[in-house]
Design a protein around this motif. Structure first.
Motif, PDB file in Angstrom:
ATOM      1  N   ASN A  34       0.783  -1.282  -0.128  1.00  0.00           N
ATOM      2  CA  ASN A  34       0.019  -0.006  -0.009  1.00  0.00           C
ATOM      3  C   ASN A  34       0.935   1.353   0.067  1.00  0.00           C
ATOM      4  N   LEU A  35       1.856   1.195  -0.437  1.00  0.00           N
ATOM      5  CA  LEU A  35       3.077   2.142  -0.502  1.00  0.00           C
ATOM      6  C   LEU A  35       2.462   3.568  -1.109  1.00  0.00           C
ATOM      7  N   ALA A  36       1.854   3.171  -2.356  1.00  0.00           N
ATOM      8  CA  ALA A  36       1.297   4.126  -3.152  1.00  0.00           C
ATOM      9  C   ALA A  36       0.329   4.952  -2.686  1.00  0.00           C
ATOM     10  N   ALA A  37      -0.825   4.190  -2.051  1.00  0.00           N
ATOM     11  CA  ALA A  37      -1.956   4.702  -1.308  1.00  0.00           C
ATOM     12  C   ALA A  37      -1.289   5.684   0.058  1.00  0.00           C
ATOM     13  N   HIS A  38      -0.442   4.999   0.773  1.00  0.00           N
ATOM     14  CA  HIS A  38       0.064   5.852   1.860  1.00  0.00           C
ATOM     15  C   HIS A  38       0.719   7.062   1.498  1.00  0.00           C
ATOM     16  N   ALA A  39       1.686   7.142   0.227  1.00  0.00           N
ATOM     17  CA  ALA A  39       2.326   8.002  -0.114  1.00  0.00           C
ATOM     18  C   ALA A  39       1.366   9.290  -0.587  1.00  0.00           C
ATOM     19  N   HIS A  40       0.242   8.919  -1.361  1.00  0.00           N
ATOM     20  CA  HIS A  40      -0.409   9.881  -1.681  1.00  0.00           C
ATOM     21  C   HIS A  40      -1.362  10.522  -0.613  1.00  0.00           C
ATOM     22  N   ASN A  42      -0.679  11.119   2.629  1.00  0.00           N
ATOM     23  CA  ASN A  42       0.419  11.937   3.087  1.00  0.00           C
ATOM     24  C   ASN A  42       0.809  13.335   2.282  1.00  0.00           C
ATOM     25  N   LEU A  43       1.110  12.757   1.324  1.00  0.00           N
ATOM     26  CA  LEU A  43       1.591  14.040   0.264  1.00  0.00           C
ATOM     27  C   LEU A  43       0.336  14.753  -0.265  1.00  0.00           C
ATOM     28  N   LEU A  44      -0.750  14.424  -0.349  1.00  0.00           N
ATOM     29  CA  LEU A  44      -2.019  15.280  -0.738  1.00  0.00           C
ATOM     30  C   LEU A  44      -2.591  15.828   0.676  1.00  0.00           C
ATOM     31  N   GLY A  45      -3.021  15.048   1.756  1.00  0.00           N
ATOM     32  CA  GLY A  45      -3.636  15.359   2.768  1.00  0.00           C
ATOM     33  C   GLY A  45      -2.878  16.190   3.720  1.00  0.00           C
ATOM     34  N   ILE A  80     -10.490  10.035  -0.564  1.00  0.00           N
ATOM     35  CA  ILE A  80     -10.748   9.138  -1.499  1.00  0.00           C
ATOM     36  C   ILE A  80      -9.721   8.527  -2.396  1.00  0.00           C
ATOM     37  N   MET A  81      -8.860   9.436  -2.845  1.00  0.00           N
ATOM     38  CA  MET A  81      -7.674   8.883  -3.578  1.00  0.00           C
ATOM     39  C   MET A  81      -6.961   7.880  -2.598  1.00  0.00           C
ATOM     40  N   GLY A  82      -6.472   8.029  -1.645  1.00  0.00           N
ATOM     41  CA  GLY A  82      -5.852   7.140  -0.817  1.00  0.00           C
ATOM     42  C   GLY A  82      -6.581   5.860  -0.528  1.00  0.00           C
ATOM     43  N   ALA A  88      -7.347  -0.450  -5.495  1.00  0.00           N
ATOM     44  CA  ALA A  88      -6.957  -0.425  -6.845  1.00  0.00           C
ATOM     45  C   ALA A  88      -5.614  -1.502  -6.858  1.00  0.00           C
ATOM     46  N   HIS A  89      -4.736  -1.277  -5.646  1.00  0.00           N
ATOM     47  CA  HIS A  89      -3.676  -1.764  -5.759  1.00  0.00           C
ATOM     48  C   HIS A  89      -3.830  -3.394  -5.129  1.00  0.00           C
ATOM     49  N   GLN A  90      -5.003  -3.496  -4.478  1.00  0.00           N
ATOM     50  CA  GLN A  90      -5.355  -5.000  -4.027  1.00  0.00           C
ATOM     51  C   GLN A  90      -6.154  -5.715  -5.040  1.00  0.00           C
ATOM     52  N   GLY A 100     -11.256  10.098  -6.727  1.00  0.00           N
ATOM     53  CA  GLY A 100     -10.383  11.070  -6.012  1.00  0.00           C
ATOM     54  C   GLY A 100      -9.479  11.560  -6.655  1.00  0.00           C
ATOM     55  N   SER A 101      -8.869  11.111  -7.976  1.00  0.00           N
ATOM     56  CA  SER A 101      -7.894  12.018  -8.624  1.00  0.00           C
ATOM     57  C   SER A 101      -8.458  13.079  -9.165  1.00  0.00           C
ATOM     58  N   LEU A 102      -9.872  12.996  -9.706  1.00  0.00           N
ATOM     59  CA  LEU A 102     -10.452  14.085 -10.398  1.00  0.00           C
ATOM     60  C   LEU A 102     -10.695  15.338  -9.391  1.00  0.00           C
ATOM     61  N   LEU A 103     -11.328  15.012  -8.325  1.00  0.00           N
ATOM     62  CA  LEU A 103     -11.272  15.745  -7.226  1.00  0.00           C
ATOM     63  C   LEU A 103     -10.050  16.522  -6.870  1.00  0.00           C
ATOM     64  N   THR A 104      -9.051  15.729  -6.735  1.00  0.00           N
ATOM     65  CA  THR A 104      -7.560  16.374  -6.437  1.00  0.00           C
ATOM     66  C   THR A 104      -7.038  17.421  -7.553  1.00  0.00           C
ATOM     67  N   LEU A 105      -7.367  16.939  -8.715  1.00  0.00           N
ATOM     68  CA  LEU A 105      -7.322  17.821  -9.972  1.00  0.00           C
ATOM     69  C   LEU A 105      -8.030  19.069  -9.787  1.00  0.00           C
ATOM     70  N   ALA A 106      -9.314  18.982  -9.496  1.00  0.00           N
ATOM     71  CA  ALA A 106     -10.245  20.084  -9.454  1.00  0.00           C
ATOM     72  C   ALA A 106      -9.632  21.071  -8.303  1.00  0.00           C
TER      73      ALA A 106
HETATM   74  C1  HEM Z   1      -4.369  13.987  -9.184  1.00  0.00           C
HETATM   75  C2  HEM Z   1      -3.296  13.843  -8.771  1.00  0.00           C
HETATM   76  C3  HEM Z   1      -2.353  12.728  -8.966  1.00  0.00           C
HETATM   77  C4  HEM Z   1      -2.369  11.542  -9.395  1.00  0.00           C
HETATM   78  C5  HEM Z   1      -3.441  11.154 -10.406  1.00  0.00           C
HETATM   79  C6  HEM Z   1      -1.091  10.803  -9.164  1.00  0.00           C
HETATM   80  C7  HEM Z   1      -0.892   9.479  -9.887  1.00  0.00           C
HETATM   81  C8  HEM Z   1       0.051   8.672  -9.466  1.00  0.00           C
HETATM   82  C9  HEM Z   1       0.499   7.435 -10.160  1.00  0.00           C
HETATM   83  C10 HEM Z   1      -0.354   6.481 -11.287  1.00  0.00           C
HETATM   84  C11 HEM Z   1       1.578   6.845  -9.601  1.00  0.00           C
HETATM   85  C12 HEM Z   1       2.283   5.583  -9.818  1.00  0.00           C
HETATM   86  C13 HEM Z   1       1.750   4.830  -8.793  1.00  0.00           C
HETATM   87  C14 HEM Z   1       2.276   3.115  -8.784  1.00  0.00           C
HETATM   88  O1  HEM Z   1       3.319   2.925  -9.696  1.00  0.00           O
HETATM   89  O2  HEM Z   1       1.772   2.311  -8.107  1.00  0.00           O
HETATM   90  C15 HEM Z   1       2.125   8.226  -8.583  1.00  0.00           C
HETATM   91  C16 HEM Z   1       3.509   7.925  -7.927  1.00  0.00           C
HETATM   92  C17 HEM Z   1       3.669   8.935  -7.049  1.00  0.00           C
HETATM   93  N1  HEM Z   1       3.125  10.127  -6.921  1.00  0.00           N
HETATM   94 FE1  HEM Z   1       1.214  10.840  -7.648  1.00  0.00          FE
HETATM   95  N2  HEM Z   1      -0.505  11.352  -8.453  1.00  0.00           N
HETATM   96  C18 HEM Z   1      -1.035  12.642  -8.306  1.00  0.00           C
HETATM   97  C19 HEM Z   1      -0.712  13.568  -7.498  1.00  0.00           C
HETATM   98  C20 HEM Z   1       0.763  13.631  -6.663  1.00  0.00           C
HETATM   99  C21 HEM Z   1       1.166  14.825  -5.846  1.00  0.00           C
HETATM  100  C22 HEM Z   1       0.123  15.804  -5.604  1.00  0.00           C
HETATM  101  C23 HEM Z   1       2.308  14.223  -5.379  1.00  0.00           C
HETATM  102  C24 HEM Z   1       3.405  15.159  -4.349  1.00  0.00           C
HETATM  103  C25 HEM Z   1       2.918  15.996  -3.780  1.00  0.00           C
HETATM  104  C26 HEM Z   1       2.467  12.813  -5.875  1.00  0.00           C
HETATM  105  C27 HEM Z   1       3.527  11.939  -5.414  1.00  0.00           C
HETATM  106  C28 HEM Z   1       3.723  10.939  -5.802  1.00  0.00           C
HETATM  107  C29 HEM Z   1       4.925  10.056  -5.552  1.00  0.00           C
HETATM  108  C30 HEM Z   1       6.126  10.311  -4.651  1.00  0.00           C
HETATM  109  C31 HEM Z   1       5.026   9.049  -6.229  1.00  0.00           C
HETATM  110  C32 HEM Z   1       6.020   7.642  -6.222  1.00  0.00           C
HETATM  111  C33 HEM Z   1       5.663   6.833  -5.105  1.00  0.00           C
HETATM  112  C34 HEM Z   1       4.488   5.915  -5.484  1.00  0.00           C
HETATM  113  O3  HEM Z   1       4.878   4.807  -6.224  1.00  0.00           O
HETATM  114  O4  HEM Z   1       3.274   6.016  -4.893  1.00  0.00           O
HETATM  115  N3  HEM Z   1       1.458  12.777  -6.648  1.00  0.00           N
HETATM  116  N4  HEM Z   1       1.115   9.050  -8.763  1.00  0.00           N
END
Ligand code: HEM
Ligand code: HEM
Length: 126
Positions: A34-40, A42-45, A80-82, A88-90, A100-106
């Motif tokens: 769940n690394l990607a969910a945790h990352a988003h 934290n980074l968005l929230g 919602i994105m988290g 999705a990853h499960q 969630g992405s569309l709301l974040t983009l808005a």
């Molecule tokens: C609408 C907004 C966003 C979308 C749709 C999005 C989408 C994605 C996708 C598809 C990945 C690849 C995940 C994977 O390989 O499993 C990713 C990775 C990443 N994103 Fe985003 N992202 C968004 C916003 C952001 C923002 C605002 C940040 C930072 C402030 C961010 C930081 C990262 C980081 C650090 C990674 C690499 C870590 C990981 O694999 O999750 N993202 N993002």
């Protein structure tokens, strides 16, 4: 909403805490799937909302219809994105992550517009 900076920072703190607990759970279990969910979350929230709140505090904006919608989209979008990325990853549906992405983009687009409409001026808020 009549105190946007406070709402941003308090929600940011709570989402950051939730994201850190999630990180501890991943670290403790050794399952980082769940690394990607945790990352988003934290980074968005945590980081994103704190930045929004900081900007609103700096320009002295405490209530505004457009900014309230912006903050609402950012809060709901990050949660919602988290959750959606984790689902999705499960192997579940991607629809929740997409909503969630569309709301974040808005939220991002509205924020960009607000920075043009209400630019940060030298000496404002400090
Ligand atoms: C609408 C907004 C966003 C979308 C749709 C999005 C989408 C994605 C996708 C598809 C990945 C690849 C995940 C994977 O390989 O499993 C990713 C990775 C990443 N994103 Fe985003 N992202 C968004 C916003 C952001 C923002 C605002 C940040 C930072 C402030 C961010 C930081 C990262 C980081 C650090 C990674 C690499 C870590 C990981 O694999 O999750 N993202 N993002
Ligand atoms: C108690 C606090 C935290 C713990 C225990 C924790 C734990 C973890 C763990 C175990 C991973 C998976 C690492 C991997 O498999 O490569 C991870 C990834 C990540 N965490 Fe955290 N985390 C914490 C807080 C945070 C915070 C506050 C942020 C952002 C503000 C953050 C952002 C990220 C990012 C972006 C990744 C993905 C890195 C990559 O793409 O490899 N984490 N975290």
């Amino acid at each position: 909403m009549n105190n946007l900076p406070r709402i941003c920072w308090t929600v940011s703190a709570c989402l950051g805490l939730a994201g850190m607990v999630w990180g501890m759970q991943m670290a403790g279990s050794g399952d980082h799937s769940n690394l990607a969910a945790h990352a988003h979350l934290n980074l968005l929230g945590w980081v994103g909302l704190a930045l929004y709140g900081t900007y609103y505090r700096l320009i002295g904006l405490t209530r505004s219809r457009v900014a309230s919608i912006q903050v609402g989209c950012a809060i709901v979008g990050s949660v919602i994105m988290g959750i959606g990325i984790a689902i999705a990853h499960q192997g579940g549906t991607e629809a929740i992550a997409i909503i969630g992405s569309l709301l974040t983009l808005a939220a991002g687009a509205l924020f960009a517009a607000i920075t043009f409409q209400r630019p940060l001026r030298i000496n404002s808020g400090l």
